[in-house]
Write an enzyme that holds these catalytic residues in place. Structure first.
Site, mmCIF file in Angstrom:
data_model
loop_
_atom_site.group_PDB
_atom_site.id
_atom_site.type_symbol
_atom_site.label_atom_id
_atom_site.label_comp_id
_atom_site.label_asym_id
_atom_site.label_seq_id
_atom_site.Cartn_x
_atom_site.Cartn_y
_atom_site.Cartn_z
ATOM 1 C CE LYS A 17 29.665 44.024 56.879
ATOM 2 N NZ LYS A 17 30.221 43.406 55.850
ATOM 3 C CG ASN A 18 33.802 44.531 56.976
ATOM 4 O OD1 ASN A 18 32.790 43.763 56.909
ATOM 5 N ND2 ASN A 18 33.977 45.516 56.215
ATOM 6 N NE ARG A 55 33.912 38.209 48.431
ATOM 7 C CZ ARG A 55 33.866 37.498 47.278
ATOM 8 N NH1 ARG A 55 32.969 37.112 46.757
ATOM 9 N NH2 ARG A 55 35.003 37.458 46.629
ATOM 10 C CB CYS A 68 27.600 43.742 48.490
ATOM 11 S SG CYS A 68 26.659 44.125 50.034
ATOM 12 N NE ARG A 100 33.153 41.407 47.146
ATOM 13 C CZ ARG A 100 32.476 41.663 48.248
ATOM 14 N NH1 ARG A 100 31.186 41.800 48.228
ATOM 15 N NH2 ARG A 100 33.162 41.864 49.120
ATOM 16 N N PRO A 101 36.999 38.566 42.464
ATOM 17 C CG PRO A 101 38.848 39.007 41.175
ATOM 18 C CD PRO A 101 37.689 39.666 41.745
ATOM 19 C CG ASP A 113 43.239 36.964 41.550
ATOM 20 O OD1 ASP A 113 42.375 37.519 41.935
ATOM 21 O OD2 ASP A 113 44.351 37.612 41.197
ATOM 22 C CD GLN A 114 46.401 38.474 43.994
ATOM 23 O OE1 GLN A 114 47.432 38.559 44.696
ATOM 24 N NE2 GLN A 114 46.368 38.383 42.900
ATOM 25 C CG ASP A 150 33.291 48.922 52.974
ATOM 26 O OD1 ASP A 150 33.638 48.466 53.697
ATOM 27 O OD2 ASP A 150 33.213 48.699 51.450
HETATM 28 C C1 EPZ Z 1 36.217 43.346 52.195
HETATM 29 O O1 EPZ Z 1 35.792 42.774 51.162
HETATM 30 C C2 EPZ Z 1 35.191 44.126 53.150
HETATM 31 N N1 EPZ Z 1 34.296 42.841 53.352
HETATM 32 C C3 EPZ Z 1 34.525 44.929 52.180
HETATM 33 O O2 EPZ Z 1 33.232 45.493 52.891
HETATM 34 C C4 EPZ Z 1 35.376 46.250 51.818
HETATM 35 O O3 EPZ Z 1 34.582 46.867 50.739
HETATM 36 C C5 EPZ Z 1 36.787 45.454 51.069
HETATM 37 O O4 EPZ Z 1 37.250 44.507 52.158
HETATM 38 C C6 EPZ Z 1 37.734 46.559 50.949
HETATM 39 O O5 EPZ Z 1 38.030 47.345 51.975
HETATM 40 C C7 EPZ Z 1 34.625 42.341 54.770
HETATM 41 O O6 EPZ Z 1 35.380 42.578 55.337
HETATM 42 C C8 EPZ Z 1 33.656 41.127 55.041
HETATM 43 P P1 EPZ Z 1 39.057 42.839 48.978
HETATM 44 P P2 EPZ Z 1 36.915 41.902 50.343
HETATM 45 O O7 EPZ Z 1 39.359 41.518 48.732
HETATM 46 O O8 EPZ Z 1 37.696 41.187 51.350
HETATM 47 C C9 EPZ Z 1 40.120 42.607 44.401
HETATM 48 C C10 EPZ Z 1 31.013 46.131 53.450
HETATM 49 O O9 EPZ Z 1 30.234 46.726 52.866
HETATM 50 N N2 EPZ Z 1 40.692 41.246 44.633
HETATM 51 O O10 EPZ Z 1 39.880 43.824 49.830
HETATM 52 O O11 EPZ Z 1 35.805 41.034 49.572
HETATM 53 C C11 EPZ Z 1 38.451 42.906 44.418
HETATM 54 O O12 EPZ Z 1 37.963 42.530 43.216
HETATM 55 C C12 EPZ Z 1 31.706 45.119 52.559
HETATM 56 O O13 EPZ Z 1 31.246 45.791 54.754
HETATM 57 C C13 EPZ Z 1 41.011 40.663 43.578
HETATM 58 O O14 EPZ Z 1 41.479 40.959 42.569
HETATM 59 O O15 EPZ Z 1 37.576 42.867 49.717
HETATM 60 C C14 EPZ Z 1 38.471 44.404 44.914
HETATM 61 O O16 EPZ Z 1 38.671 44.986 43.523
HETATM 62 C C15 EPZ Z 1 31.773 45.334 51.039
HETATM 63 N N3 EPZ Z 1 41.492 39.167 43.877
HETATM 64 C C16 EPZ Z 1 39.667 44.774 45.532
HETATM 65 O O17 EPZ Z 1 40.763 43.539 45.576
HETATM 66 C C17 EPZ Z 1 41.279 38.621 45.089
HETATM 67 O O18 EPZ Z 1 41.650 37.386 45.098
HETATM 68 C C18 EPZ Z 1 39.584 44.658 47.152
HETATM 69 O O19 EPZ Z 1 38.932 43.506 47.381
HETATM 70 C C19 EPZ Z 1 40.525 39.451 46.156
HETATM 71 C C20 EPZ Z 1 40.039 40.738 45.971
#
Ligand code: EPZ
Length: 420
Positions: free
Chosen positions: A23-24, A93, A117, A122-123, A125-126, A305
């Site tokens: 999926k991802n 997302r 979800c 889920r900010p 900022d990055q 996950d």
């Molecule tokens: C991806 O979400 C996946 N979704 C998520 O899978 C997965 O849990 C996650 O990566 C971590 O591996 C998809 O690929 C569609 P992140 P994403 O940005 O990109 C913080 C599933 O069940 N963060 O890596 O949203 C954030 O808050 C889903 O398939 C910031 O602080 O995750 C989190 O604590 C659920 N600032 C951490 O980073 C930002 O700008 C990881 O988030 C972005 C993220």
């Protein structure tokens, strides 16, 4: 009337599963495919709700799509700039990947804030940091993102947080940028490597696949190709955990075992018998096990996950287990439902102590995708027949899961439930 699953507990899993595509990885690669404004054929795309939502969005920007079996044909030759203010955008997302893609294609984008979800703050900022440093002006008002640039200019960007989504968006916004871009502290998940492999095959110049530093040299054009998406490592992990608890014998084919080493290591430490090959694993259920201490982190550590599904598994241990969730602030919400089944636990900060518990049948509700898969395990493991509600969450990520589980001897059926 709402669709529910009816599951008879004490499942005895036995059989073989062919793994679905990721999926991802699919969601990132489908959006990336419009960058070539050409014809792309993607294979091994899972038939799941998030992919169908993405297809609806593509149609609204004049991209021709046909999805037959697991092959997705995408013709973006006549793609048209459109404000992305559709209801589909807020249903998941990964819709925010259109920000990076539209900036590369049109130098502008207007899009609703994404959904996804509710597992934490889920900010973004990055994402914003990366776009700003690529010479993009970006504004977020309450539910909309508006961004534009005169030209994307390559830069050296050091992420403060390892983020899969921000890494994808920065890559999509850099492939056509003037001069080159260096991205540091990027996510190294296999799905990122799959996206880089796909983009390079289309003609992008991205070096560093699988490492935390990427070097991207801007190019002028990408070309349509045929590409097979990687197997889904989270669905693989889900069925491995199901098998470790409930299987007489379960074989999972068409996988990349190396993508699940952290989980495999955890299961081996619990005493699980497995025959492990590069693209296939046969697992034999544990008669009993003591406990495990799990701490989630970015790849290659134990994935967030799989945390909820593993947490549910650990209720069947003989001793108290400890799980620490380091990625998301609210990924224990599903435990309210496990409590209804008799599960005993203590949550403090981002940790949960899991007390061995005999789970009994109940009516429980999914609140997110992987929490739903965890509740499904609880229903299969418990005594009696359970009802699982809001199963649409599960169907966002698990292709044809009722028939897959039926095919490995699980007594599950889809039915409708009327609630006054
Ligand atoms: C991806 O979400 C996946 N979704 C998520 O899978 C997965 O849990 C996650 O990566 C971590 O591996 C998809 O690929 C569609 P992140 P994403 O940005 O990109 C913080 C599933 O069940 N963060 O890596 O949203 C954030 O808050 C889903 O398939 C910031 O602080 O995750 C989190 O604590 C659920 N600032 C951490 O980073 C930002 O700008 C990881 O988030 C972005 C993220």
């Amino acid at each position: 009337m709402n669709k529910v699953y009816e599951i008879k507990g004490k499942s005895k899993i036995n059989g073989t599963i062919n793994m679905q595509g990721s999926k991802n990885s699919s969601l990132a690669i489908i959006v990336a495919s419009i960058l070539c404004k050409d014809v792309v054929m993607l294979k091994n795309i899972p038939k799941i709700q998030d992919v169908y939502e993405l297809i609806e969005i593509l149609k609204k920007i004049n991209v021709k799509v046909s999805f037959i079996d697991n092959s997705l044909l995408i013709d973006s030759t006549n793609i048209k700039y459109t404000s992305l203010l559709f209801k589909q955008i807020i249903r998941f997302r990964a819709s925010y990947y259109f920000i990076g893609a539209f900036l590369s294609l049109f130098k502008k984008v207007e899009i609703y804030m994404p959904g996804g979800c509710k597992i934490g703050k889920r900010p973004m900022d990055q994402h914003i940091k990366a776009f700003n440093e690529l010479n993009v002006n970006i504004n977020i008002d309450n539910n909309k993102i508006i961004a534009s640039t005169t030209s994307l200019v390559g830069n050296e960007i050091v992420f403060d947080v390892v983020s899969v989504g921000a890494t994808v968006n920065a890559i999509l916004a850099s492939v056509f940028a003037n001069n080159s871009t260096i991205l540091k502290n990027v996510a190294c998940e296999p799905e990122i490597s799959d996206l880089i492999e796909f983009l390079n095959k289309m003609g992008a110049k991205i070096i560093g696949k699988g490492t935390s530093v990427l070097y991207i040299e801007g190019v002028n054009k990408l070309n349509g190709i045929t590409y097979e998406v990687m197997p889904d490592r989270i669905v693989t992990g889900t069925y491995l955990i199901y098998g470790a608890l409930l299987a007489k014998k379960l074989t999972i084919k068409n996988i990349n075992s190396k993508d699940n080493y952290s989980l495999i290591n955890t299961l081996i430490n619990l005493g699980t018998q497995m025959d492990i090959k590069e693209h296939e694993i046969t697992i034999y259920g544990l008669k009993e096990f003591e406990k495990a201490n799990i701490k989630t982190d970015v790849f290659p550590s134990f994935p967030s996950d799989l945390q909820q599904i593993m947490t549910t598994f650990l209720f069947m241990g003989k001793q108290i287990s400890l799980v620490e969730e380091t990625l998301f602030e609210n990924r224990f919400g599903f435990l309210k439902q496990i409590k209804k089944m008799g599960g005993k636990f203590f949550i403090y900060d981002n940790k949960v102590l899991i007390i061995p518990s005999l789970l009994k049948n109940s009516i429980v509700s999914c609140e997110d995708l992987r929490g739903g898969a965890a509740l499904l395990l609880a229903c299969m493991a418990s005594d009696g027949t359970s009802i699982l509600k809001n199963v649409e969450y599960i169907e966002r990520g698990y292709e044809d899961i009722v028939n897959v589980l039926k095919s490995i001897n699980v007594d599950i059926k889809e039915t409708m439930m009327y609630e006054a």
